[in-house]
Design a protein around this motif. Structure first.
Motif, PDB file in Angstrom:
ATOM      1  N   LEU A  74       4.268  13.044   1.494  1.00 25.73           N
ATOM      2  CA  LEU A  74       5.294  12.171   0.939  1.00 25.73           C
ATOM      3  C   LEU A  74       6.402  11.928   1.950  1.00 25.73           C
ATOM      4  N   VAL A  75       6.780  12.950   2.723  1.00 19.75           N
ATOM      5  CA  VAL A  75       7.799  12.779   3.766  1.00 19.75           C
ATOM      6  C   VAL A  75       7.338  11.752   4.792  1.00 19.75           C
ATOM      7  N   LEU A  76       6.104  11.894   5.259  1.00 24.04           N
ATOM      8  CA  LEU A  76       5.568  10.975   6.270  1.00 24.04           C
ATOM      9  C   LEU A  76       5.519   9.546   5.758  1.00 24.04           C
ATOM     10  N   ASN A  77       4.995   9.345   4.570  1.00 25.73           N
ATOM     11  CA  ASN A  77       4.810   7.978   4.056  1.00 25.73           C
ATOM     12  C   ASN A  77       6.123   7.348   3.607  1.00 25.73           C
ATOM     13  N   LEU A  78       7.080   8.154   3.169  1.00 20.70           N
ATOM     14  CA  LEU A  78       8.411   7.609   2.888  1.00 20.70           C
ATOM     15  C   LEU A  78       9.054   7.077   4.157  1.00 20.70           C
ATOM     16  N   ALA A  79       8.922   7.828   5.241  1.00 24.74           N
ATOM     17  CA  ALA A  79       9.483   7.384   6.525  1.00 24.74           C
ATOM     18  C   ALA A  79       8.800   6.096   6.991  1.00 24.74           C
ATOM     19  N   ILE A 109      12.839  13.264  -6.209  1.00 24.12           N
ATOM     20  CA  ILE A 109      11.619  13.970  -6.609  1.00 24.12           C
ATOM     21  C   ILE A 109      11.186  14.939  -5.519  1.00 24.12           C
ATOM     22  N   LEU A 110      11.240  14.495  -4.277  1.00 22.24           N
ATOM     23  CA  LEU A 110      10.830  15.340  -3.161  1.00 22.24           C
ATOM     24  C   LEU A 110      11.700  16.592  -3.067  1.00 22.24           C
ATOM     25  N   ASP A 111      13.023  16.396  -3.220  1.00 21.10           N
ATOM     26  CA  ASP A 111      13.924  17.549  -3.122  1.00 21.10           C
ATOM     27  C   ASP A 111      13.818  18.470  -4.336  1.00 21.10           C
ATOM     28  N   THR A 112      13.489  17.905  -5.488  1.00 23.18           N
ATOM     29  CA  THR A 112      13.462  18.696  -6.724  1.00 23.18           C
ATOM     30  C   THR A 112      12.191  19.518  -6.865  1.00 23.18           C
ATOM     31  N   HIS A 113      11.058  18.959  -6.493  1.00 23.71           N
ATOM     32  CA  HIS A 113       9.771  19.587  -6.804  1.00 23.71           C
ATOM     33  C   HIS A 113       9.070  20.193  -5.592  1.00 23.71           C
ATOM     34  N   TYR A 172       0.831  -1.213   0.000  1.00 23.94           N
ATOM     35  CA  TYR A 172       0.000   0.000   0.000  1.00 23.94           C
ATOM     36  C   TYR A 172       0.862   1.257   0.000  1.00 23.94           C
ATOM     37  N   LEU A 173       1.919   1.281   0.831  1.00 21.06           N
ATOM     38  CA  LEU A 173       2.756   2.474   0.940  1.00 21.06           C
ATOM     39  C   LEU A 173       3.526   2.744  -0.354  1.00 21.06           C
ATOM     40  N   VAL A 174       3.959   1.703  -1.048  1.00 23.58           N
ATOM     41  CA  VAL A 174       4.639   1.887  -2.335  1.00 23.58           C
ATOM     42  C   VAL A 174       3.703   2.577  -3.319  1.00 23.58           C
ATOM     43  N   LYS A 175       2.473   2.112  -3.410  1.00 21.54           N
ATOM     44  CA  LYS A 175       1.511   2.724  -4.329  1.00 21.54           C
ATOM     45  C   LYS A 175       1.179   4.154  -3.911  1.00 21.54           C
ATOM     46  N   LEU A 176       1.048   4.376  -2.591  1.00 20.80           N
ATOM     47  CA  LEU A 176       0.720   5.716  -2.110  1.00 20.80           C
ATOM     48  C   LEU A 176       1.854   6.702  -2.385  1.00 20.80           C
ATOM     49  N   CYS A 177       3.087   6.277  -2.132  1.00 21.15           N
ATOM     50  CA  CYS A 177       4.232   7.163  -2.369  1.00 21.15           C
ATOM     51  C   CYS A 177       4.380   7.488  -3.850  1.00 21.15           C
ATOM     52  N   ALA A 178       4.153   6.508  -4.709  1.00 17.41           N
ATOM     53  CA  ALA A 178       4.227   6.761  -6.146  1.00 17.41           C
ATOM     54  C   ALA A 178       3.136   7.751  -6.569  1.00 17.41           C
ATOM     55  N   HIS A 179       1.953   7.592  -6.028  1.00 13.88           N
ATOM     56  CA  HIS A 179       0.863   8.528  -6.335  1.00 13.88           C
ATOM     57  C   HIS A 179       1.191   9.935  -5.856  1.00 13.88           C
ATOM     58  N   LEU A 180       1.703  10.072  -4.632  1.00 14.92           N
ATOM     59  CA  LEU A 180       2.030  11.392  -4.098  1.00 14.92           C
ATOM     60  C   LEU A 180       3.157  12.047  -4.897  1.00 14.92           C
ATOM     61  N   ALA A 181       4.138  11.240  -5.314  1.00 10.86           N
ATOM     62  CA  ALA A 181       5.238  11.782  -6.115  1.00 10.86           C
ATOM     63  C   ALA A 181       4.728  12.303  -7.460  1.00 10.86           C
ATOM     64  N   ARG A 182       3.841  11.569  -8.084  1.00  6.27           N
ATOM     65  CA  ARG A 182       3.288  12.026  -9.366  1.00  6.27           C
ATOM     66  C   ARG A 182       2.469  13.299  -9.180  1.00  6.27           C
ATOM     67  N   GLU A 183       1.669  13.360  -8.138  1.00  2.00           N
ATOM     68  CA  GLU A 183       0.858  14.552  -7.889  1.00  2.00           C
ATOM     69  C   GLU A 183       1.733  15.748  -7.527  1.00  2.00           C
ATOM     70  N   LEU A 184       2.855  15.472  -6.845  1.00  2.00           N
ATOM     71  CA  LEU A 184       3.752  16.569  -6.494  1.00  2.00           C
ATOM     72  C   LEU A 184       4.375  17.175  -7.747  1.00  2.00           C
ATOM     73  N   VAL A 185       4.754  16.342  -8.706  1.00  2.00           N
ATOM     74  CA  VAL A 185       5.352  16.836  -9.947  1.00  2.00           C
ATOM     75  C   VAL A 185       4.287  17.504 -10.822  1.00  2.00           C
ATOM     76  N   LEU A 186       3.119  16.876 -10.922  1.00  2.00           N
ATOM     77  CA  LEU A 186       2.063  17.402 -11.786  1.00  2.00           C
ATOM     78  C   LEU A 186       1.433  18.676 -11.203  1.00  2.00           C
ATOM     79  N   ASP A 187       1.119  18.663  -9.926  1.00  2.00           N
ATOM     80  CA  ASP A 187       0.611  19.834  -9.196  1.00  2.00           C
ATOM     81  C   ASP A 187      -0.526  20.534  -9.945  1.00  2.00           C
TER      82      ASP A 187
END
Length: 361
Positions: free
Chosen positions: A109-114, A187-191, A79-94
């Motif tokens: 994304l910070v919380l779920n990566l941890a 991705i987190l640091d870039t976007h 579940y967390l892998v799918k959630l982090c991938a979704h959050l990363a895509r939404e962060l880039v797309l915004d």
């Protein structure tokens, strides 16, 4: 004569100091199966078997207690892998479709990566979430999936190519997972808007917030092109579908199979030990001891009946017959001697003495 003392009833009793030695001599001729230590020993064996058939399979309980949280966290990783991938895509797309602002997406994304890193370490090495021993130390199937240079989770295991990052091809799921986590951090640091100000506002839903207005969703061609061109995001989305999701689900299945195997093994042990218990109870205790003892008791009773039939009761007077009956009704038969009865029984007693003498000869 020195071992006999006169009884008030005219019979003769064996002195107490000689009675124990006589008892010991009599016990020497008693059947082995009718002795008390045998029954005490068999009772101990039956109690030990009862304890064993419960205590021996119970050794699996601690391992099953460990597999429960291990399976839970392994499933949570999916579940967390799918959630982090979704959050990363939404962060880039915004584009506002996630109903989260950029700072909230970054915090989420910070919380779920941890949490994903924590769950991964707990499953593999233990020491967290109630897992005292990680799967690396007890599950060969987990290690085969995670560390072997293969891709057995794919529909075509002979093709392990990763298009967006060829160097990750065929390196095992652990390498892909590590690369996945590194790509998410990039991705987190870039976007994100640096420095990231972590908050938990994304955990609360406020319907009055403008982000919930459907008119706030705006298509950005620039962000769309940025999303399509981001190599790290492309890698994250690719391995999420082709490697991490099926691979982690396969690990969850391996834990489930391990649990089923342990339960089946415990069930088999219980049935085997119960079978031993019933066999010992039926064959040894019932057939060899109980029925044998009953048979010996019936045999002894028949011998006593045959012995009584030899007495010439028809020549005895009523008082003499009653005295003879009292003699055999007494529970402590070793206290009496036939000579004493013969001395008190006149002619019938003399005949009884002759009978006993002829039997001894």
């Amino acid at each position: 004569p020195q071992a006999i003392v006169d009884d008030p009833h005219g019979l003769q009793r064996i002195k107490p100091e000689h009675l124990s030695s006589i008892n010991q001599e009599v016990l020497k001729y008693r059947s082995f199966l009718t002795r008390s230590p045998i029954y005490v020993f068999m009772t101990g064996v039956m109690i030990a078997l009862c304890v064993l058939q419960t205590a021996y399979p119970a050794r699996h309980i601690s391992f099953l207690a460990r597999l429960g949280p291990t399976t839970e966290q392994a499933d949570r990783k999916v579940y967390l892998v799918k959630l982090c991938a979704h959050l990363a895509r939404e962060l880039v797309l915004d584009d506002g479709l996630s109903r989260l602002r950029k700072d909230e997406l970054s915090s989420a994304l910070v919380l779920n990566l941890a949490e994903l890193e924590r769950a991964d370490k707990a499953v593999r090495f233990g020491g967290d979430f109630g897992i005292d021993l990680g799967a690396d130390f007890h599950n060969p199937e987990h290690n085969e999936i995670m560390y072997a240079e293969s891709c057995v989770w794919r529909q075509t295991p002979d093709n392990c190519t990763t298009v967006t990052r060829p160097e990750a091809s065929g390196r095992g799921l652990a390498f892909i997972f590590k690369s996945f986590m590194e790509a998410l951090h990039v991705i987190l640091d870039t976007h994100s808007d640096l420095p990231i100000q972590y908050s938990e506002d994304f955990l609360r839903i406020d319907g009055s917030d403008p982000v919930w207005d459907t008119r706030s969703v705006e298509f950005s061609q620039e962000n769309h092109e940025k999303t399509a061109a981001d190599a790290n995001l492309a890698f994250v989305l690719e391995v999420k579908e082709s490697d991490l999701s099926p691979g982690l689900l396969m690990i969850v299945e391996s834990f489930t199979h391990e649990t089923d195997h342990i339960l089946e093994m415990a069930h088999t042990e219980i049935r085997a030990l119960y079978g031993v218990y019933i066999s010992v109870l039926l064959v040894v205790l019932y057939i060899q001891l109980f029925r044998r003892t009953v048979w010996l008791s019936k045999k002894e009773a028949k011998l006593q009946q045959a012995f009584m039939k030899r007495f010439p009761l028809h020549v005895l007077e009523h008082d003499e017959a009653e005295l003879l009956r009292d003699f055999f009704d007494n529970q402590d038969l070793t206290h009496f001697r036939v000579e004493g009865f013969a001395a008190q029984s006149g002619a019938g007693g003399a005949m009884l003495r002759n009978l006993m003498s002829s039997k001894d000869s």
